[in-house]
Design a protein around this motif. Sequence first.
Motif, PDB file in Angstrom:
ATOM      1  N   ASP A  76       0.807  -1.229   0.000  1.00 40.44           N
ATOM      2  CA  ASP A  76       0.000   0.000   0.000  1.00 40.44           C
ATOM      3  C   ASP A  76       0.843   1.283   0.000  1.00 40.44           C
ATOM      4  OD1 ASP A  76      -2.608  -1.015  -0.170  1.00 40.44           O
ATOM      5  OD2 ASP A  76      -2.753  -1.362   1.983  1.00 40.44           O
ATOM      6  N   CYS A  77       2.014   1.249  -0.635  1.00 38.20           N
ATOM      7  CA  CYS A  77       2.918   2.413  -0.562  1.00 38.20           C
ATOM      8  C   CYS A  77       2.471   3.603  -1.413  1.00 38.20           C
ATOM      9  CB  CYS A  77       4.327   2.013  -0.971  1.00 38.20           C
ATOM     10  SG  CYS A  77       5.258   1.239   0.352  1.00 38.20           S
ATOM     11  N   SER A  78       2.017   3.336  -2.630  1.00 42.41           N
ATOM     12  CA  SER A  78       1.625   4.420  -3.534  1.00 42.41           C
ATOM     13  C   SER A  78       2.776   5.386  -3.808  1.00 42.41           C
ATOM     14  CB  SER A  78       0.413   5.178  -2.958  1.00 42.41           C
ATOM     15  OG  SER A  78      -0.159   5.993  -3.951  1.00 42.41           O
ATOM     16  N   GLN A  79       3.892   4.851  -4.303  1.00 40.87           N
ATOM     17  CA  GLN A  79       5.080   5.688  -4.517  1.00 40.87           C
ATOM     18  C   GLN A  79       5.708   5.561  -5.906  1.00 40.87           C
ATOM     19  OE1 GLN A  79       8.052   4.993  -1.470  1.00 40.87           O
ATOM     20  NE2 GLN A  79       6.552   4.980   0.183  1.00 40.87           N
ATOM     21  N   VAL A  80       5.664   4.368  -6.502  1.00 36.98           N
ATOM     22  CA  VAL A  80       6.535   4.090  -7.650  1.00 36.98           C
ATOM     23  C   VAL A  80       6.295   5.030  -8.838  1.00 36.98           C
ATOM     24  CG1 VAL A  80       7.170   2.386  -9.403  1.00 36.98           C
ATOM     25  CG2 VAL A  80       6.959   1.695  -7.018  1.00 36.98           C
ATOM     26  N   THR A 109      -1.518  11.156 -11.459  1.00 39.04           N
ATOM     27  CA  THR A 109      -1.829  10.062 -10.542  1.00 39.04           C
ATOM     28  C   THR A 109      -3.325   9.918 -10.319  1.00 39.04           C
ATOM     29  OG1 THR A 109      -1.506  11.618  -8.725  1.00 39.04           O
ATOM     30  CG2 THR A 109       0.368  10.233  -9.300  1.00 39.04           C
ATOM     31  N   PHE A 110      -3.746   8.739  -9.863  1.00 40.72           N
ATOM     32  CA  PHE A 110      -5.129   8.441  -9.443  1.00 40.72           C
ATOM     33  C   PHE A 110      -6.122   8.732 -10.583  1.00 40.72           C
ATOM     34  CE2 PHE A 110      -3.226  10.988  -5.694  1.00 40.72           C
ATOM     35  CZ  PHE A 110      -2.301   9.994  -5.431  1.00 40.72           C
ATOM     36  N   ALA A 111      -5.786   8.282 -11.785  1.00 39.01           N
ATOM     37  CA  ALA A 111      -6.569   8.638 -12.971  1.00 39.01           C
ATOM     38  C   ALA A 111      -7.887   7.884 -13.037  1.00 39.01           C
ATOM     39  CB  ALA A 111      -5.756   8.338 -14.233  1.00 39.01           C
ATOM     40  N   SER A 112      -8.977   8.608 -13.347  1.00 36.81           N
ATOM     41  CA  SER A 112     -10.252   7.935 -13.595  1.00 36.81           C
ATOM     42  C   SER A 112     -10.716   8.161 -15.027  1.00 36.81           C
ATOM     43  CB  SER A 112     -11.320   8.413 -12.605  1.00 36.81           C
ATOM     44  OG  SER A 112     -11.594   9.778 -12.791  1.00 36.81           O
ATOM     45  N   SER A 114      -1.217  12.149   4.234  1.00 38.28           N
ATOM     46  CA  SER A 114      -1.676  11.047   3.367  1.00 38.28           C
ATOM     47  C   SER A 114      -2.987  11.401   2.695  1.00 38.28           C
ATOM     48  CB  SER A 114      -1.904   9.784   4.194  1.00 38.28           C
ATOM     49  OG  SER A 114      -0.791   8.985   4.167  1.00 38.28           O
ATOM     50  N   THR A 115      -3.113  12.617   2.243  1.00 42.62           N
ATOM     51  CA  THR A 115      -4.268  13.022   1.444  1.00 42.62           C
ATOM     52  C   THR A 115      -3.842  12.859  -0.012  1.00 42.62           C
ATOM     53  OG1 THR A 115      -3.391  15.248   1.448  1.00 42.62           O
ATOM     54  CG2 THR A 115      -4.984  14.717   3.162  1.00 42.62           C
ATOM     55  N   THR A 116      -4.763  13.074  -0.954  1.00 41.27           N
ATOM     56  CA  THR A 116      -4.326  12.915  -2.348  1.00 41.27           C
ATOM     57  C   THR A 116      -3.236  13.938  -2.684  1.00 41.27           C
ATOM     58  OG1 THR A 116      -6.244  14.229  -3.058  1.00 41.27           O
ATOM     59  CG2 THR A 116      -6.428  11.830  -3.216  1.00 41.27           C
ATOM     60  N   PHE A 117      -3.265  15.109  -2.036  1.00 35.93           N
ATOM     61  CA  PHE A 117      -2.204  16.110  -2.237  1.00 35.93           C
ATOM     62  C   PHE A 117      -0.841  15.532  -1.853  1.00 35.93           C
ATOM     63  CE2 PHE A 117       0.485  19.149   0.100  1.00 35.93           C
ATOM     64  CZ  PHE A 117       0.802  20.070  -0.898  1.00 35.93           C
ATOM     65  N   GLY A 118      -0.762  14.986  -0.641  1.00 34.66           N
ATOM     66  CA  GLY A 118       0.520  14.476  -0.137  1.00 34.66           C
ATOM     67  C   GLY A 118       0.959  13.201  -0.826  1.00 34.66           C
ATOM     68  N   LYS A 119      -0.018  12.332  -1.138  1.00 35.88           N
ATOM     69  CA  LYS A 119       0.328  11.079  -1.810  1.00 35.88           C
ATOM     70  C   LYS A 119       0.908  11.344  -3.194  1.00 35.88           C
ATOM     71  CE  LYS A 119      -3.083   8.022   0.266  1.00 35.88           C
ATOM     72  NZ  LYS A 119      -4.338   7.318   0.017  1.00 35.88           N
ATOM     73  N   ASP A 120       0.410  12.378  -3.834  1.00 34.35           N
ATOM     74  CA  ASP A 120       0.871  12.743  -5.172  1.00 34.35           C
ATOM     75  C   ASP A 120       2.272  13.368  -5.096  1.00 34.35           C
ATOM     76  OD1 ASP A 120       0.497  13.166  -7.972  1.00 34.35           O
ATOM     77  OD2 ASP A 120      -0.094  15.244  -7.606  1.00 34.35           O
ATOM     78  N   ARG A 165      20.280   9.736   6.832  1.00 36.60           N
ATOM     79  CA  ARG A 165      19.858  10.390   5.593  1.00 36.60           C
ATOM     80  C   ARG A 165      18.448  10.934   5.754  1.00 36.60           C
ATOM     81  NH1 ARG A 165      20.570   6.697   0.957  1.00 36.60           N
ATOM     82  NH2 ARG A 165      21.122   4.842   2.041  1.00 36.60           N
ATOM     83  N   THR A 166      18.128  11.875   4.882  1.00 30.41           N
ATOM     84  CA  THR A 166      16.800  12.485   4.957  1.00 30.41           C
ATOM     85  C   THR A 166      15.740  11.410   4.779  1.00 30.41           C
ATOM     86  OG1 THR A 166      17.764  14.424   3.948  1.00 30.41           O
ATOM     87  CG2 THR A 166      15.357  14.321   4.014  1.00 30.41           C
ATOM     88  N   LEU A 167      14.683  11.522   5.544  1.00 25.78           N
ATOM     89  CA  LEU A 167      13.585  10.572   5.434  1.00 25.78           C
ATOM     90  C   LEU A 167      12.319  11.341   5.053  1.00 25.78           C
ATOM     91  CD1 LEU A 167      12.754   7.600   5.940  1.00 25.78           C
ATOM     92  CD2 LEU A 167      12.116   8.292   8.249  1.00 25.78           C
ATOM     93  N   VAL A 168      11.613  10.812   4.055  1.00 25.87           N
ATOM     94  CA  VAL A 168      10.348  11.412   3.642  1.00 25.87           C
ATOM     95  C   VAL A 168       9.229  10.524   4.172  1.00 25.87           C
ATOM     96  CG1 VAL A 168       8.918  12.052   1.651  1.00 25.87           C
ATOM     97  CG2 VAL A 168      11.396  12.451   1.600  1.00 25.87           C
ATOM     98  N   ALA A 169       8.140  11.125   4.616  1.00 29.65           N
ATOM     99  CA  ALA A 169       7.022  10.312   5.105  1.00 29.65           C
ATOM    100  C   ALA A 169       5.705  11.014   4.817  1.00 29.65           C
ATOM    101  CB  ALA A 169       7.160  10.065   6.603  1.00 29.65           C
ATOM    102  N   THR A 170       4.664  10.187   4.643  1.00 31.15           N
ATOM    103  CA  THR A 170       3.312  10.750   4.652  1.00 31.15           C
ATOM    104  C   THR A 170       2.653  10.322   5.956  1.00 31.15           C
ATOM    105  OG1 THR A 170       2.373   8.864   3.437  1.00 31.15           O
ATOM    106  CG2 THR A 170       3.047  10.775   2.137  1.00 31.15           C
TER     107      THR A 170
END
Lengths: 249, 312
Positions: A124-128, A142-145, B93-99, B144-149
């Motif tokens: 469930d990472c959602s990163q690649v 991303t997240f295309a519909s 972890s909103t669509t803003f941050g996930k993107d 090292r720098t760590l990124v997280a949501t």
Amino acid sequence: MRRILVGIKRVIDYNVRVRVRPDGSGVVTDGVKMSINPFDEIALEEALRIRERGGADEVLAVALGPDDAQQQLRTALAMGADRAILVKAGEPVEPLAVARALLKLVERETPALVILGKQAIDDDCSQVGQMLAALWDRPQATFASRVEIAGERAQVTREVDAGLETIEVDLPAVITTDLRLNEPRYVKLPDIMKAKKKPLDVTDLAALGVEAEPMLKVLKYEPPPQRQKGVMVKSAAELVAALRQKGLV
Amino acid sequence: MNRILVVAEHAGGRLNASVAKCVSCALAIPDAEVTVAVLATDGTAVAAAAAEIHGVARVLLVRNPASEPALAAVLAPQVAKLAAGFSHVLGPSTTFGKDLMPRVAALLGAPQVSDVMAVESAVRFRRPVYAGNAIATVEAAPGRTLVATVRTASFQGAGGGGSAAVETVTVDAPLPAHTRFVSVSAAKSDRPDLQTAARVISGGRALGSKENFALIQRLADRLGAAVGASRAAVDAGYAPNELQVGQTGKIIAPELYVAIGISGAIQHLTGIKDARTIVAINKDAEAPIFEVADYGLVGDLFSLIPEIESQL
Ligand SMILES: Cc1cc2nc3c(=O)[nH]c(=O)nc-3n(C[C@H](O)[C@H](O)[C@H](O)COP(=O)(O)OP(=O)(O)OC[C@H]3O[C@@H](n4cnc5c(N)ncnc54)[C@H](O)[C@@H]3O)c2cc1C
């Protein structure tokens, strides 16, 4: 040759009730059904539709994972992909290393479009997709519909928290799929036979020149805290009374 | 000291509620000094709001008209530049941050921990995997720098009362023109926001039509609640996509969650695990939703909703 590269991840089927191993070292996978990550199936379906509309000549399916991921690539070929590549990797590979491996393939195959799932339903990472787009210095949608290709541009509608957002990107670009983009087709038996003759190349991270030096370590897996089963009420009146007592209505 | 950069989500000149939650997560990291970055056309009001969040040491305001509406490809190079000298870069972890955040991580060559639900040390975090069927404890290599949501449903927003200094800074990063905003369609609604509402009433496939889904909306309005939906209800067009609750929708933590005509698939339950009280109404006594419900009521929703309304 106008090509679309699609990512295919082998994951535990979404219908399986995943259980943590008693020793916390991972989740139970013995005898468990494995499938294509549902979001990747949608990515492949979208690529096939674009090709069928004349927007591409070739769909290339790429998997990173164990030897057994060839099964999922064969399914992708049966669905209609033209060619497949397995990048063998024993241990689970971190998203950044996956993106680096995909970048190597992208440089070699020069696709007009890369379509990946928005997340894999195991980690469930959602990163690649986002990482690949950054390394490649190309747009991400991303997240295309909804995806509309017009020449060297794509208009993509994205499912965002506020609603639906539309952006325009220049190609080549990376698109990641949400569930409502399409409904993947079923594989027909003759297609499974045909897929056996389609090319499936096997390589590995070292051959691509990618170091998968881990930066994150999973120390343990635990089952989530269970919610207690509550009480059954007999009527709407009893329900409202109970909620009122707790100050919830 | 751990120097933590929180990337602020905002729209229409208003700071998103996720920022205070990210600050809470940041403050859970030992020996934290928290900086909030606001990237905006003007950003004065947003930066002022961020400066008031308790525990924020500093706000960096980067003005650039290209930063609004937010596009990950445009924001990421700026955030990556700002990240120099920070140990952690956090986003929601909103669509803003996930993107955005994975794009930042890749530019930094840094690993990302997605959906942090608990902080155990500066490098050790807990996060859900397999749609919440397992919780993984992950540790990042130090140095090292760590990124997280940040999984916003896991954190209470930090309170107000702060008075951090706002510094306007410029970042020198080439920004791409290959990605362009076209439009956003968001249904205007006077109802509470699904992600922050104290009460949520959700409807599923059982509603059967868009017209019937109005029953859910009416009950929500009676209770001052937000409206949610299952994926099946959204796919069928009864409710818009932004109301979907679950693994691929919104993860929420209201005081009261009422699931009506929703079976309780694992992907749906992922979105409501942190709800304080769950109520389920379903005609099937065997529906899995009853396994997690604090109060269950078996019956036909079409007669039960009016009965509930008459009791209120
Ligand atoms: C990768 C993936 C991601 C997913 N993500 C999500 C997600 O984010 N959110 C989500 O919700 N789902 C998600 N799903 C889908 C999920 O698996 C279920 O299919 C979905 O949640 C079912 O929605 P539902 O409960 O409304 O419908 P159903 O499962 O069809 O349930 C309808 C329920 O209504 C009851 N009912 C019928 N008539 C009445 C009546 N008159 N009165 C009372 N009760 C009645 C039935 O007994 C039944 O329990 C995902 C699936 C996949 C594969």
